[in-house]
Design a protein around this motif. Structure first.
Motif, PDB file in Angstrom:
ATOM      1  N   VAL A   1       0.857  -1.191   0.000  1.00  0.00           N
ATOM      2  CA  VAL A   1       0.000   0.000   0.000  1.00  0.00           C
ATOM      3  C   VAL A   1       0.891   1.238   0.000  1.00  0.00           C
ATOM      4  CG1 VAL A   1      -1.758   1.293   1.274  1.00  0.00           C
ATOM      5  CG2 VAL A   1      -1.870  -1.204   1.172  1.00  0.00           C
ATOM      6  N   SER A   2       0.663   2.125  -0.971  1.00  0.00           N
ATOM      7  CA  SER A   2       1.556   3.273  -1.124  1.00  0.00           C
ATOM      8  C   SER A   2       0.865   4.606  -0.883  1.00  0.00           C
ATOM      9  CB  SER A   2       2.156   3.258  -2.530  1.00  0.00           C
ATOM     10  OG  SER A   2       1.115   3.304  -3.487  1.00  0.00           O
ATOM     11  N   GLY A   3      -0.445   4.604  -0.703  1.00  0.00           N
ATOM     12  CA  GLY A   3      -1.139   5.864  -0.448  1.00  0.00           C
ATOM     13  C   GLY A   3      -2.571   5.590  -0.051  1.00  0.00           C
ATOM     14  N   SER A   4      -3.134   6.458   0.823  1.00  0.00           N
ATOM     15  CA  SER A   4      -4.506   6.206   1.266  1.00  0.00           C
ATOM     16  C   SER A   4      -5.487   7.042   0.449  1.00  0.00           C
ATOM     17  CB  SER A   4      -4.626   6.526   2.751  1.00  0.00           C
ATOM     18  OG  SER A   4      -4.177   7.840   2.994  1.00  0.00           O
TER      19      SER A   4
ATOM     20  N   LYS B   1       7.292 -10.020   5.767  1.00  0.00           N
ATOM     21  CA  LYS B   1       8.537 -10.784   6.022  1.00  0.00           C
ATOM     22  C   LYS B   1       8.415 -12.216   5.520  1.00  0.00           C
ATOM     23  CE  LYS B   1      10.537  -8.058   9.606  1.00  0.00           C
ATOM     24  NZ  LYS B   1      10.217  -7.680  10.963  1.00  0.00           N
ATOM     25  N   ARG B   2       7.203 -12.769   5.618  1.00  0.00           N
ATOM     26  CA  ARG B   2       7.022 -14.149   5.171  1.00  0.00           C
ATOM     27  C   ARG B   2       7.198 -14.274   3.654  1.00  0.00           C
ATOM     28  NH1 ARG B   2       1.997 -15.489   8.357  1.00  0.00           N
ATOM     29  NH2 ARG B   2       2.790 -15.523  10.473  1.00  0.00           N
ATOM     30  N   TYR B   3       7.111 -13.164   2.959  1.00  0.00           N
ATOM     31  CA  TYR B   3       7.239 -13.192   1.498  1.00  0.00           C
ATOM     32  C   TYR B   3       8.545 -12.525   1.053  1.00  0.00           C
ATOM     33  CZ  TYR B   3       2.354 -14.543   1.618  1.00  0.00           C
ATOM     34  OH  TYR B   3       1.190 -15.207   1.874  1.00  0.00           O
ATOM     35  N   ASN B   4       9.433 -12.298   2.034  1.00  0.00           N
ATOM     36  CA  ASN B   4      10.706 -11.638   1.749  1.00  0.00           C
ATOM     37  C   ASN B   4      10.545 -10.277   1.102  1.00  0.00           C
ATOM     38  OD1 ASN B   4      12.825 -13.094   2.753  1.00  0.00           O
ATOM     39  ND2 ASN B   4      12.634 -14.641   1.116  1.00  0.00           N
ATOM     40  N   ILE B   5       9.526  -9.551   1.536  1.00  0.00           N
ATOM     41  CA  ILE B   5       9.273  -8.232   0.960  1.00  0.00           C
ATOM     42  C   ILE B   5       9.588  -7.176   2.009  1.00  0.00           C
ATOM     43  CG2 ILE B   5       7.424  -6.652   0.219  1.00  0.00           C
ATOM     44  CD1 ILE B   5       8.083  -8.614  -1.943  1.00  0.00           C
ATOM     45  N   ASP B   6      10.318  -6.136   1.587  1.00  0.00           N
ATOM     46  CA  ASP B   6      10.554  -5.002   2.468  1.00  0.00           C
ATOM     47  C   ASP B   6       9.758  -3.822   1.912  1.00  0.00           C
ATOM     48  OD1 ASP B   6      11.420  -2.972   4.032  1.00  0.00           O
ATOM     49  OD2 ASP B   6      13.451  -2.889   3.193  1.00  0.00           O
ATOM     50  N   PRO B   7       8.573  -3.522   2.482  1.00  0.00           N
ATOM     51  CA  PRO B   7       7.728  -2.461   1.917  1.00  0.00           C
ATOM     52  C   PRO B   7       8.485  -1.142   1.761  1.00  0.00           C
ATOM     53  CG  PRO B   7       6.533  -3.649   3.615  1.00  0.00           C
ATOM     54  CD  PRO B   7       7.950  -4.141   3.673  1.00  0.00           C
ATOM     55  N   ALA B   8       9.397  -0.871   2.695  1.00  0.00           N
ATOM     56  CA  ALA B   8      10.134   0.413   2.650  1.00  0.00           C
ATOM     57  C   ALA B   8      10.855   0.583   1.329  1.00  0.00           C
ATOM     58  CB  ALA B   8      11.102   0.469   3.809  1.00  0.00           C
ATOM     59  N   ALA B   9      11.395  -0.530   0.800  1.00  0.00           N
ATOM     60  CA  ALA B   9      12.176  -0.453  -0.431  1.00  0.00           C
ATOM     61  C   ALA B   9      11.320   0.063  -1.592  1.00  0.00           C
ATOM     62  CB  ALA B   9      12.745  -1.830  -0.759  1.00  0.00           C
ATOM     63  N   TYR B  10      10.023  -0.228  -1.561  1.00  0.00           N
ATOM     64  CA  TYR B  10       9.151   0.202  -2.657  1.00  0.00           C
ATOM     65  C   TYR B  10       8.613   1.627  -2.446  1.00  0.00           C
ATOM     66  CZ  TYR B  10       9.354  -4.622  -4.063  1.00  0.00           C
ATOM     67  OH  TYR B  10       9.811  -5.839  -4.465  1.00  0.00           O
ATOM     68  N   LEU B  11       8.681   2.081  -1.196  1.00  0.00           N
ATOM     69  CA  LEU B  11       8.126   3.407  -0.916  1.00  0.00           C
ATOM     70  C   LEU B  11       9.150   4.512  -1.116  1.00  0.00           C
ATOM     71  CD1 LEU B  11       6.052   2.524   2.270  1.00  0.00           C
ATOM     72  CD2 LEU B  11       5.216   2.845  -0.055  1.00  0.00           C
ATOM     73  N   MET B  12      10.422   4.159  -1.111  1.00  0.00           N
ATOM     74  CA  MET B  12      11.481   5.183  -1.231  1.00  0.00           C
ATOM     75  C   MET B  12      11.530   5.757  -2.635  1.00  0.00           C
ATOM     76  SD  MET B  12      12.676   5.717   1.545  1.00  0.00           S
ATOM     77  CE  MET B  12      11.825   5.038   2.930  1.00  0.00           C
TER      78      MET B  12
END
Ligand SMILES: [Fe+2]
Length: 401
Positions: free
Chosen positions: A339-342, A390-401
């Motif tokens: 999720v990148s924006g509300s 984490k269970r999917y090896n995803i770091d949400p921060a990496a996509y938001l930067m």
């Protein structure tokens, strides 16, 4: 998950450790696991515990109803935040500034908490400048700085927590339509809400086991001590002082230090209380994982009208979005997204970045505004569930930067 009075505990119910601090919630029983005997319940009551989080989907007790679905109960009157002005700049544009501001604020929190422990005064004028910048950032695009509150290091909890509470409270306050003057007071009360902990002996603050009754009493003095520290040095207005003093008061009068209830609790303190609990629940600590934002919001919803004043959690959820920025979700297309924006008027349909395909393989990140394709009912793309990245090896921060 829901919160119940200890007197309603029954054999077979499953107790959940929400990871809230013993210090702040001395009457909350949190030893995780199924209740196996009446003796255990008697002992919990005899030890003075008053409330418990239980998970209705676990344990053998069959008579427990789950909480109301969050979405349905909230969507009935989702319009009252829809008049909020749209964001002035994009998430991306604001993110750079928000990052620098968040780092500066964290440095300030480190300095004043260390300083207060050594007996120094806090630099109140510096805090006012930071709060002003937080308000500006929130006014330009609140998603940016709010998303940073979830991307921090768990070993710096006390510093990040004071800044996070300030940020979350100001963002919430803006969406409640508070005046600029009120937002300023709210930000300062947020930063300094736990200042009084600097006057609590470290042996109590860091005690690994259960606190004695006497130690609880000392711990519960932190709002009063923070109030006194700020009042002594001048600078903070009455509304800020009251916000600090009352941040552990509850709507039902079962909080501390004064067991104030209802209207006796100031508006600023009600907002700080919501932000404080949300950040505590979702924070990763050395000894516990952070709760997913969606879970934390659902749980807090069960505390409405008791711990929190009527309407506040409901509005906080609308303000944050049911799926706050940084949440990792599965879509009806079977793809996975961050999720990148509300979209405040349609909280179930935020903006997302698709990051994994239906086979859970990484794909070229694709931005989708779920609110935009709601019209055609045969092709509605929506969120099916919220997942642990984490269970999917995803770091949400990496996509938001
Ligand atoms: Fe506190």
């Amino acid at each position: 998950m829901k919160k119940i009075p200890a007197t309603q505990l029954r054999v077979g119910m499953f107790v959940v450790d929400a990871g809230l601090s013993w210090m702040d919630y001395p009457y909350l029983y949190q030893e995780e696991g199924e209740i196996e005997s009446q003796e255990r319940i008697d002992a919990i009551l005899a030890e003075g515990f008053e409330e418990i989080f239980v998970d209705p989907s676990r344990g053998s007790y069959a008579g427990l109803e789950d909480e109301e679905p969050l979405e349905e109960s909230l969507l009935q009157d989702a319009d009252d935040l829809a008049r909020i002005p749209s964001r002035k700049v994009s998430f991306k544009e604001e993110m750079g500034r928000a990052r620098r501001l968040y780092t500066d604020s964290l440095q300030f929190a480190r300095e004043f908490l260390h300083g207060a422990r050594m007996g120094y005064l806090v630099d109140y004028s510096k805090s006012e400048k930071l709060v002003e910048s937080v308000i500006d950032s929130v006014m330009r695009n609140d998603d940016a700085i709010v998303s940073l509150t979830k991307l921090r290091d768990f070993d710096e909890y006390s510093y990040t927590h004071s800044i996070n509470v300030a940020v979350l409270a100001v963002a919430f306050g803006k969406n409640l339509g508070l005046s600029h003057k009120m937002l300023r007071a709210l930000g300062s009360a947020g930063i300094f809400h736990d200042l009084g902990k600097a006057k609590i002996p470290e042996a109590i603050l860091n005690k690994p086991g259960k606190l004695t009754e006497e130690e609880f009493e000392i711990m519960k003095s932190h709002p009063q001590k923070g109030f006194e520290l700020l009042a002594q040095q001048g600078g903070a207005g009455e509304d800020v002082l009251l916000g600090v003093l009352q941040h552990h008061e509850k709507h039902n009068g079962r909080g501390y230090p004064d067991a104030a209830s209802g209207d006796e609790v100031s508006v600023l303190a009600r907002i700080i209380a919501v932000a404080d609990v949300y950040d505590a629940l979702t924070s990763e600590r050395v000894y516990k994982k952070g709760m997913l934002p969606y879970k934390a919001l659902s749980l807090m919803y069960t505390m409405r009208g008791e711990d929190f004043h009527t309407g506040y959690v409901e509005r906080f959820i609308k303000s944050m979005g049911i799926y706050p920025v940084g949440s990792f979700v599965r879509l009806s297309s079977r793809e996975y997204a961050v999720v990148s924006g509300s979209n405040i008027s349609v909280p179930l349909y935020p903006q997302v970045i698709v990051v994994l395909d239906y086979m859970q393989r990484p794909c070229t990140p694709r931005q989708v505004d779920l609110a935009e394709n709601r019209g055609d009912s045969s092709h509605v793309l929506e969120i099916i569930e919220c997942l642990n990245p984490k269970r999917y090896n995803i770091d949400p921060a990496a996509y938001l930067m």
